[in-house]
Design a protein around this motif. Structure first.
Motif, mmCIF file in Angstrom:
data_model
loop_
_atom_site.group_PDB
_atom_site.id
_atom_site.type_symbol
_atom_site.label_atom_id
_atom_site.label_comp_id
_atom_site.label_asym_id
_atom_site.label_seq_id
_atom_site.Cartn_x
_atom_site.Cartn_y
_atom_site.Cartn_z
ATOM 1 N N LEU A 100 36.039 -19.975 4.919
ATOM 2 C CA LEU A 100 35.818 -18.548 4.686
ATOM 3 C C LEU A 100 37.089 -17.835 4.234
ATOM 4 C CD1 LEU A 100 33.518 -17.825 7.759
ATOM 5 C CD2 LEU A 100 32.842 -18.147 5.361
ATOM 6 N N PRO A 101 36.957 -16.709 3.511
ATOM 7 C CA PRO A 101 38.124 -15.966 3.026
ATOM 8 C C PRO A 101 39.057 -15.467 4.124
ATOM 9 C CG PRO A 101 36.138 -15.208 1.931
ATOM 10 C CD PRO A 101 35.708 -16.145 3.018
ATOM 11 N N ASN A 102 38.566 -15.332 5.358
ATOM 12 C CA ASN A 102 39.472 -14.887 6.423
ATOM 13 C C ASN A 102 40.465 -15.979 6.818
ATOM 14 O OD1 ASN A 102 37.346 -16.352 7.604
ATOM 15 N ND2 ASN A 102 37.748 -15.427 9.600
ATOM 16 N N LEU A 103 40.291 -17.191 6.278
ATOM 17 C CA LEU A 103 41.255 -18.284 6.493
ATOM 18 C C LEU A 103 42.178 -18.469 5.287
ATOM 19 C CD1 LEU A 103 38.862 -20.882 8.180
ATOM 20 C CD2 LEU A 103 40.505 -19.333 9.290
ATOM 21 N N VAL A 104 42.032 -17.585 4.309
ATOM 22 C CA VAL A 104 42.843 -17.636 3.080
ATOM 23 C C VAL A 104 43.817 -16.465 3.107
ATOM 24 C CG1 VAL A 104 42.789 -17.586 0.560
ATOM 25 C CG2 VAL A 104 40.917 -18.688 1.831
ATOM 26 N N GLU A 105 45.116 -16.766 3.149
ATOM 27 C CA GLU A 105 46.149 -15.723 3.147
ATOM 28 C C GLU A 105 46.840 -15.692 1.789
ATOM 29 O OE1 GLU A 105 48.090 -15.201 7.359
ATOM 30 O OE2 GLU A 105 48.149 -17.311 6.735
ATOM 31 N N TYR A 106 47.272 -14.492 1.402
ATOM 32 C CA TYR A 106 47.862 -14.233 0.084
ATOM 33 C C TYR A 106 49.125 -13.416 0.254
ATOM 34 C CZ TYR A 106 48.179 -11.979 -4.565
ATOM 35 O OH TYR A 106 48.593 -11.512 -5.784
ATOM 36 N N TRP A 107 50.127 -13.724 -0.540
ATOM 37 C CA TRP A 107 51.266 -12.820 -0.678
ATOM 38 C C TRP A 107 51.727 -12.856 -2.125
ATOM 39 C CZ3 TRP A 107 51.706 -17.453 1.831
ATOM 40 C CH2 TRP A 107 52.717 -18.320 1.419
ATOM 41 N N SER A 108 52.047 -11.674 -2.638
ATOM 42 C CA SER A 108 52.406 -11.528 -4.049
ATOM 43 C C SER A 108 53.795 -12.046 -4.353
ATOM 44 C CB SER A 108 52.317 -10.061 -4.466
ATOM 45 O OG SER A 108 53.244 -9.286 -3.719
ATOM 46 N N GLY A 109 54.715 -11.883 -3.413
ATOM 47 C CA GLY A 109 56.116 -12.143 -3.720
ATOM 48 C C GLY A 109 56.653 -11.010 -4.568
ATOM 49 N N PRO A 110 57.936 -11.050 -4.903
ATOM 50 C CA PRO A 110 58.532 -9.982 -5.718
ATOM 51 C C PRO A 110 58.142 -10.147 -7.186
ATOM 52 C CG PRO A 110 60.145 -11.679 -5.300
ATOM 53 C CD PRO A 110 58.920 -12.062 -4.518
ATOM 54 N N ALA A 111 58.447 -9.136 -7.983
ATOM 55 C CA ALA A 111 58.205 -9.225 -9.425
ATOM 56 C C ALA A 111 59.135 -10.274 -10.030
ATOM 57 C CB ALA A 111 58.452 -7.873 -10.084
ATOM 58 N N ILE A 112 58.586 -11.065 -10.925
ATOM 59 C CA ILE A 112 59.393 -12.006 -11.707
ATOM 60 C C ILE A 112 60.045 -11.258 -12.862
ATOM 61 C CG2 ILE A 112 59.280 -14.007 -13.241
ATOM 62 C CD1 ILE A 112 56.983 -15.021 -11.508
ATOM 63 N N SER A 113 59.250 -10.348 -13.462
ATOM 64 C CA SER A 113 59.779 -9.514 -14.544
ATOM 65 C C SER A 113 58.956 -8.233 -14.646
ATOM 66 C CB SER A 113 59.752 -10.261 -15.878
ATOM 67 O OG SER A 113 58.419 -10.482 -16.290
ATOM 68 N N THR A 114 59.600 -7.181 -15.124
ATOM 69 C CA THR A 114 58.931 -5.909 -15.392
ATOM 70 C C THR A 114 59.517 -5.328 -16.668
ATOM 71 O OG1 THR A 114 60.512 -4.614 -14.098
ATOM 72 C CG2 THR A 114 58.523 -5.383 -12.942
ATOM 73 N N THR A 115 58.730 -4.509 -17.353
ATOM 74 C CA THR A 115 59.225 -3.730 -18.487
ATOM 75 C C THR A 115 58.709 -2.315 -18.327
ATOM 76 O OG1 THR A 115 57.315 -4.186 -19.911
ATOM 77 C CG2 THR A 115 59.176 -5.744 -20.031
ATOM 78 N N GLY A 116 59.387 -1.364 -18.926
ATOM 79 C CA GLY A 116 58.980 0.029 -18.857
ATOM 80 C C GLY A 116 59.677 0.753 -17.725
ATOM 81 N N THR A 117 59.348 2.024 -17.615
ATOM 82 C CA THR A 117 59.991 2.867 -16.603
ATOM 83 C C THR A 117 59.094 2.991 -15.393
ATOM 84 O OG1 THR A 117 59.008 4.895 -17.440
ATOM 85 C CG2 THR A 117 61.124 4.235 -18.391
ATOM 86 N N GLY A 118 59.674 3.305 -14.261
ATOM 87 C CA GLY A 118 58.895 3.566 -13.067
ATOM 88 C C GLY A 118 59.208 2.618 -11.936
#
Length: 179
Positions: A100-118
């Protein structure tokens, strides 16, 4: 006396033609153009194999690069990418054949790259911040800035395999979306 009058009239005509015309001190030209806009899109890997592990253990691995491309050229170019998961199944889909999905954990980690402002904000910067995917979670967001921009990150999954899980190739879907 006709000749001098005629000469005087001819001279006046030459003088009138030779005089400079009165010029305007400036002139305005209205110029217009359009900054084209496009869509807010997300690209993800088509598939990934996390390997193998025994029932009762934990399996983890990277999903591969996820990229949001914001080509809307918006004054307020903010967005939120979310993530969720289906159950992972093998065989006929009995309880022993389902993770089940409650046994699946996720983490994004930091950005590898970004462009633009903000400001670009990872949903879960480290594995200690991992969240279960039994409901939609924020994977990444852009909270300020304007104009076109992109962000790429390489998220990871950690799946807890129940002790009663049966052997086989399990398959499920992790869905990223952006709005």
């Amino acid at each position: 006396m006709k000749k001098p009058l005629l000469a005087l009239a001819a001279g006046a005509a030459v003088l009138a033609v030779a005089s400079p015309a009165a010029a305007a001190p400036s002139g305005d030209t209205i110029v217009t153009f359009t900054v084209s806009t496009a869509n807010l899109d997300i690209t993800v890997p088509a598939s990934v194999n996390l390997g193998a592990a025994f029932a009762g253990s934990t399996l983890s691995g990277s999903l591969g690069n996820v990229t949001v491309t914001d080509s809307r050229a918006a004054l307020s170019a903010t967005w939120t990418a979310s993530v969720t998961s289906t159950a992972f199944t093998t065989g006929g889909g009995s309880a022993e054949e389902t993770i089940l999905p409650n046994l699946v954990e996720y983490w994004s980690g930091p950005a590898i790259s970004t462009t633009g402002t903000g400001t670009f904000v990872p949903g879960q910067p480290t594995s200690a911040d991992a969240v279960t995917l039994n409901l939609p979670r924020t994977a990444f967001s852009k909270t300020s800035g304007s104009g076109n921009n992109t962000a790429t990150w390489n998220p990871s999954l950690r799946i807890t395999l129940p002790p009663a899980a049966v052997g086989g190739l399990y398959s499920g879907t992790v869905t990223h979306s952006v709005a």
